[in-house]
Write an enzyme that holds these catalytic residues in place. Structure first.
Site, PDB file in Angstrom:
ATOM      1  N   GLY A   1       0.806  -1.207   0.000  1.00  0.00           N
ATOM      2  CA  GLY A   1       0.000   0.000   0.000  1.00  0.00           C
ATOM      3  C   GLY A   1       0.841   1.259   0.000  1.00  0.00           C
ATOM      4  O   GLY A   1       2.065   1.202   0.046  1.00  0.00           O
TER       5      GLY A   1
ATOM      6  N   ASP B   1      11.156  -9.616   2.691  1.00  0.00           N
ATOM      7  CA  ASP B   1      11.309  -8.587   1.664  1.00  0.00           C
ATOM      8  C   ASP B   1      12.334  -7.540   2.093  1.00  0.00           C
ATOM      9  O   ASP B   1      12.079  -6.343   2.039  1.00  0.00           O
ATOM     10  CB  ASP B   1       9.961  -7.941   1.333  1.00  0.00           C
ATOM     11  CG  ASP B   1      10.013  -7.138   0.021  1.00  0.00           C
ATOM     12  OD1 ASP B   1      10.995  -7.304  -0.730  1.00  0.00           O
ATOM     13  OD2 ASP B   1       9.087  -6.355  -0.243  1.00  0.00           O
TER      14      ASP B   1
END
Ligand SMILES: *[C@@H]1O[C@H](CO)[C@@H](O)[C@H](O)[C@H]1NC(C)=O
Ligand SMILES: *[C@@H]1O[C@H](CO)[C@@H](O)[C@H](O)[C@H]1NC(C)=O
Ligand SMILES: *[C@@H]1O[C@H](CO)[C@@H](O)[C@H](O)[C@H]1NC(C)=O
Ligand SMILES: *[C@@H]1O[C@H](CO)[C@@H](O)[C@H](O)[C@H]1NC(C)=O
Ligand SMILES: *[C@@H]1O[C@H](CO)[C@@H](O)[C@H](O)[C@H]1NC(C)=O
Ligand SMILES: *[C@@H]1O[C@H](CO)[C@@H](O)[C@H](O)[C@H]1NC(C)=O
Ligand SMILES: *[C@@H]1O[C@H](CO)[C@@H](O)[C@H](O)[C@H]1NC(C)=O
Ligand SMILES: CC(=O)N[C@H]1CO[C@H](CO)[C@@H](O)[C@@H]1O
Length: 659
Positions: free
Chosen positions: A342, A455
């Site tokens: 997001g 990540d």
């Protein structure tokens, strides 16, 4: 029976808010009260006469343990009261404090059927309902903080968190007469943090521990960087200061010696000798909420671990409108960046605190309760090299995560930028690498959750005002997918270029896939080059290839950012980093070091490093992927294949460049 959502509403309806502005105190005179709006008594009621008889009897009935619960009258007009003195004060002071409080409470909460009053040395509460043995927390407890800030806030808050963790169990296990613990811990700049934790002893050890955990959890939100703070609940309270404030002798007399932080004893003594007694100016905000909602616990056992978690969730939950206003309606002007989950916005809360808000775009498979649970767990992860999660907000399908605001941008904006990277000398780069390693070690091994980041990349490393690295976006997998517990996933969520071969190709992830990404990151920081650079049109050479080849040729300095070679003579640290980076990007996860070894290798120059094996970079370069896949599938062990050649070269380099 209430559902969880009903219950949240219930909490909100019954919550009323009082604000009191600034108090100045140097004595025990400052008082904080909580008057829940649960009904008033009339002046001719039996309840009032019971209360009037009960309160004055309290001071004399209290003993050395500083706790008393008492009742007066017959149901349904029974008055119940509890008093708790700070665990280190003399009996006569305790009595005087309770005596004053029993008079003052009527001034603060006139005609209220339930009330709580705290001052510096004692707490008094009364109710028309039994309070004994029942955990009572307010969803937004009273926090009283010093307006002065500490000088090394990150280290201070981290040491405080450790200290509170250690003392919590000690207080909870104190027994049925006393639940008090106090201690200190050395922190940065030769400072020490002192804390005293206390529960009403009628609580079970478990409830006491929960109550203190709830109180401690909001300290970063309300008392971040403050030199002193008190978190006050009816059933427990925490106080910390950067100067000694409790009477150690009295505590020892009452419950045997207190244990200061293990390694800290000598430093503590020096500090005590030089502190100046602080006159603390306190701003007080009383946030009121529901008083005791324990009785609804049983109905929610399946959804949340306990009612305490619901209360804690309330403490971490922000109003959606508040956040919307803080980010100016999620305006583009406030946009900080965009990640896989997001858009991130900068915001300013009405109290002036800067925040970063991630507006989640990805549809989650989790329900609200699961989501809240995960947020609670992730919010408990606190380390100076992690971006702190402050809370969340839910409205309809909208989900927001609220983070501390980290001043400077992400690492990729510096190290890959031709002008910015001039300011990154080898010392600064080394410090950043070490910080990232420590943060990752905490996630992997030291935290309660043992999180694989999945990540890790330069874009997920934020830099604070002092250029300390903070890892962002950890725990996202937990908040989105339920498959974190499995070491295999169909949802690859990493970034190409940082992904280990086994993760990119087979979806296998583990702490060792993070180690691989860390290795890529280290090589990037040292070289100032991205994971892939196109050196000439025909011959595409990726960073890992370049690092390996230079290493093999005994010329590791070829990998180092030219701006460093120009400016600084001592590049040994950088070469050590290249060595460690190469160890981390080895094909076989078992060959890669753990983050604990990485931190050790980075912290000590005397430890000799193993010899790295060639990375086949199968997942780095799309053109090599098929080739890489075949290699792995044939099960030929990369270690046996490459060891002879690499050991020769690796050895010579290790010997050439000791730190
Ligand atoms: C109780 O009295 C206070 C003022 O003394 C008032 O503000 C409050 O609304 C009353 N509560 C109820 C439930 O009547
Ligand atoms: C306490 O007072 C409240 C408000 O008047 C009432 O709703 C509640 O039933 C009372 N509790 C008891 C145990 O009487
Ligand atoms: C208290 O006084 C009120 C009127 O002020 C009256 O209505 C009520 O019945 C009295 N209650 C008791 C318990 O005497
Ligand atoms: C508190 O009061 C209850 C009765 O209301 C009693 O059963 C209990 O033993 C008391 N606890 C303590 C610690 O005094
Ligand atoms: C109680 O009040 C008296 C008079 O205001 C004050 O002198 C005394 O210090 C107070 N006691 C405590 C423990 O605060
Ligand atoms: C202390 O820190 C808070 C929060 O970071 C900040 O708002 C405040 O201005 C600081 N106060 C001082 C005296 O530096
Ligand atoms: C990092 O932040 C500090 C404090 O806000 C600022 O002074 C400094 O210029 C920033 N550094 C860079 C390289 O942007
Ligand atoms: C080809 C490749 O893997 N490139 C990645 C290098 O790293 C950046 C992030 O810094 C990614 O966005 C690229 O996709």
């Amino acid at each position: 029976m209430y559902g969880v959502e009903d219950m949240m509403k219930l909490v909100k309806c019954r919550a009323s808010i009082f604000f009191i502005l600034t108090y100045l105190f140097s004595s025990a005179t400052a008082q904080f009260y909580y008057c829940p709006d649960t009904g008033n008594y009339t002046s001719n009621s039996t309840y009032k006469s019971n209360l009037d008889a009960l309160l004055p009897s309290l001071p004399q009935s209290i003993d050395d343990n500083g706790f008393k619960n008492a009742t007066m009258g017959q149901a349904p007009e029974t008055a119940y009261a509890q008093v708790l003195c700070r665990g280190d004060i003399e009996l006569h002071t305790c009595r005087s404090c309770i005596s004053n409080a029993s008079i003052d409470i009527a001034n603060w909460c006139p005609n209220h059927k339930q009330a709580v009053l705290w001052n510096e040395l004692c707490m008094l509460r009364y109710s028309n309902e039994s309070t004994s043995g029942i955990l009572a927390t307010v969803d937004q407890p009273v926090y009283v903080w010093s307006i002065q800030n500490v000088s090394s806030p990150d280290q201070f808050m981290e040491d405080l968190s450790t200290l509170l963790d250690n003392l919590r169990g000690q207080a909870a296990d104190g027994g049925s007469m006393r639940k008090v613990a106090a201690g200190s811990r050395a922190t940065a700049n030769f400072q020490t943090v002192f804390s005293l934790l206390q529960c009403t002893p009628d609580l079970s050890p478990e409830d006491c521990s929960n109550c203190l955990a709830i109180a401690a959890a909001s300290i970063p939100r309300f008392c971040d960087r403050r030199r002193g703070c008190r978190a006050l609940h009816p059933s427990c309270n925490i106080r910390y200061e950067d100067t000694p404030f409790y009477n150690e002798t009295r505590l020892q007399e009452l419950q045997g010696p207190i244990t200061p932080g293990k390694k800290d004893a000598s430093r503590t003594r020096i500090i005590i000798a030089v502190v100046i007694p602080a006159v603390v100016c306190v701003t007080l905000a009383v946030f009121a909420g529901m008083w005791s909602i324990k009785r609804t616990k049983k109905q929610h056992v399946e959804e949340l671990e306990s009612t305490q978690d619901i209360i804690l969730a309330e403490a971490l939950q922000y109003e959606f409108d508040e956040i919307k206003a803080a980010t100016q309606g999620f305006s583009d002007a406030n946009k900080l960046g965009e990640g896989g989950f997001g858009v991130v916005y900068k915001g300013k809360l009405s109290n002036g605190h800067d925040i970063a808000v991630k507006r989640l775009s990805m549809e989650s498979r989790q329900g609200d309760v699961e989501f809240k649970n995960e947020v609670l767990l992730v919010a408990k992860l606190q380390h100076r090299n992690l971006v702190r999660l402050l809370g969340f907000s839910i409205e309809g399908r909208e989900r927001l995560l609220v983070y501390e605001f980290v001043k400077n941008a992400s690492l990729d904006r510096y190290i890959f930028n031709p002008t910015e990277r001039l300011n990154f000398n080898s010392e600064r780069r080394y410090k950043i690498i070490l910080g990232i390693a420590r943060g990752l070690l905490y996630l992997h091994e030291e935290s309660r959750l043992k999180i694989v980041h999945r990540d890790l990349k330069a874009g997920n490393i934020l830099l604070d005002g002092e250029m300390n690295p903070k890892i962002a976006d950890f725990g996202m997998a937990r908040m989105f997918a339920a498959d974190e517990s499995h070491a295999r996933t169909n949802r690859i969520m990493g970034t190409y270029g940082y992904m280990s071969p086994e993760y990119a190709m087979f979806g296998h992830f583990s702490v060792k896939s993070d180690v691989f990404s860390f290795g890529v990151l280290v090589l990037e920081i040292v070289s100032g080059q991205k994971n892939i650079s196109y050196q000439n049109e025909d011959d595409m050479e990726d960073l890992l290839n370049l690092a390996w080849n230079s290493w093999q040729e005994g010329m590791p300095e070829n990998v180092i950012d030219p701006v460093l070679s120009a400016s600084s003579g001592n590049l040994r640290d950088m070469i050590r980093c290249i060595h460690i980076g190469l160890l981390c990007v080895q094909d076989n996860p078992l060959d890669r070091p753990t983050m604990a070894s990485v931190v050790l290798m980075l912290s000590s120059s005397t430890i000799s490093l193993p010899v790295p094996l060639e990375p086949t970079h199968s997942a780095i370069n799309p053109n090599f992927q098929e080739h890489g896949l075949r290699e792995v599938v044939t099960n030929e062990s990369p270690s046996t294949r490459k060891s002879t050649r690499s050991s020769k070269n690796g050895m010579s380099i290790t010997e050439f460049y000791p730190r």
